[in-house]
Design a protein around this motif. Structure first.
Motif, PDB file in Angstrom:
ATOM      1  N   LEU A 103       0.835  -1.183   0.000  1.00  0.00           N
ATOM      2  CA  LEU A 103       0.000   0.000   0.000  1.00  0.00           C
ATOM      3  C   LEU A 103       0.879   1.245   0.000  1.00  0.00           C
ATOM      4  O   LEU A 103       2.008   1.221   0.506  1.00  0.00           O
ATOM      5  CB  LEU A 103      -0.894   0.033   1.244  1.00  0.00           C
ATOM      6  N   GLU A 104       0.372   2.303  -0.539  1.00  0.00           N
ATOM      7  CA  GLU A 104       1.093   3.575  -0.525  1.00  0.00           C
ATOM      8  C   GLU A 104       1.220   4.062   0.911  1.00  0.00           C
ATOM      9  O   GLU A 104       0.359   3.795   1.756  1.00  0.00           O
ATOM     10  CB  GLU A 104       0.343   4.624  -1.352  1.00  0.00           C
ATOM     11  N   LYS A 105       2.287   4.798   1.211  1.00  0.00           N
ATOM     12  CA  LYS A 105       2.513   5.303   2.565  1.00  0.00           C
ATOM     13  C   LYS A 105       1.383   6.223   3.033  1.00  0.00           C
ATOM     14  O   LYS A 105       1.136   6.348   4.230  1.00  0.00           O
ATOM     15  CB  LYS A 105       3.850   6.017   2.643  1.00  0.00           C
ATOM     16  N   ALA A 106       0.687   6.856   2.103  1.00  0.00           N
ATOM     17  CA  ALA A 106      -0.397   7.774   2.457  1.00  0.00           C
ATOM     18  C   ALA A 106      -1.705   7.038   2.761  1.00  0.00           C
ATOM     19  O   ALA A 106      -2.684   7.675   3.132  1.00  0.00           O
ATOM     20  CB  ALA A 106      -0.619   8.781   1.330  1.00  0.00           C
ATOM     21  N   TYR A 107      -1.755   5.730   2.626  1.00  0.00           N
ATOM     22  CA  TYR A 107      -2.985   4.969   2.889  1.00  0.00           C
ATOM     23  C   TYR A 107      -3.411   5.158   4.347  1.00  0.00           C
ATOM     24  O   TYR A 107      -2.608   5.074   5.268  1.00  0.00           O
ATOM     25  CB  TYR A 107      -2.751   3.483   2.607  1.00  0.00           C
ATOM     26  N   ARG A 108      -4.700   5.433   4.526  1.00  0.00           N
ATOM     27  CA  ARG A 108      -5.278   5.580   5.867  1.00  0.00           C
ATOM     28  C   ARG A 108      -6.617   4.854   5.894  1.00  0.00           C
ATOM     29  O   ARG A 108      -7.281   4.715   4.891  1.00  0.00           O
ATOM     30  CB  ARG A 108      -5.518   7.065   6.213  1.00  0.00           C
ATOM     31  N   ARG A 109      -7.026   4.429   7.055  1.00  0.00           N
ATOM     32  CA  ARG A 109      -8.327   3.799   7.237  1.00  0.00           C
ATOM     33  C   ARG A 109      -8.909   4.216   8.569  1.00  0.00           C
ATOM     34  O   ARG A 109      -8.202   4.671   9.457  1.00  0.00           O
ATOM     35  CB  ARG A 109      -8.226   2.279   7.141  1.00  0.00           C
TER      36      ARG A 109
END
Length: 110
Positions: A103-109
């Motif tokens: 996943l990209e480092k900017a991925y958030r959930r």
């Protein structure tokens, strides 16, 4: 955490595939089945190679947080291909592809 996307232009039992896939992913990357999320997107139209055939396809993309080795990702991709072959038995000529990535480092959930 695994985010799974399956693009497909051939009908198959998606629920059965997802259940088997989640088990395989959980076992391979040491996570729980409860962390796996899969979405299916049926592709209405495909164009493969020079377009002379109506080639069906299934593309699976699995993304998870970084830290897994390339060898582990390759092992998982091979396992998913084998799983697809079992679930698409009798579906000759279907083009299969699997991508396992971070996943990209900017991925958030939430």
């Amino acid at each position: 955490m695994p985010q799974i996307t399956v693009d497909h232009s051939v009908p198959f039992d998606r629920r059965a595939f997802a259940l088997d896939l989640h088990g395989l992913v959980a076992e391979t990357v040491s996570t729980s089945v409860g962390n796996c999320k899969t979405r299916f997107r049926e592709v209405a139209e495909t164009f493969v190679a020079d377009g002379t055939t109506d080639a069906a396809m299934v593309n699976v993309e699995i993304a998870f947080a970084s830290g897994r080795t390339d060898a582990l990702k390759t092992h998982l991709a091979q396992g998913v291909l084998a799983l697809l072959h079992r679930h698409l038995k009798g579906a000759e000529g279907v083009r299969l592809a699997v991508e396992v990535r971070d996943l990209e480092k900017a991925y958030r959930r939430v």
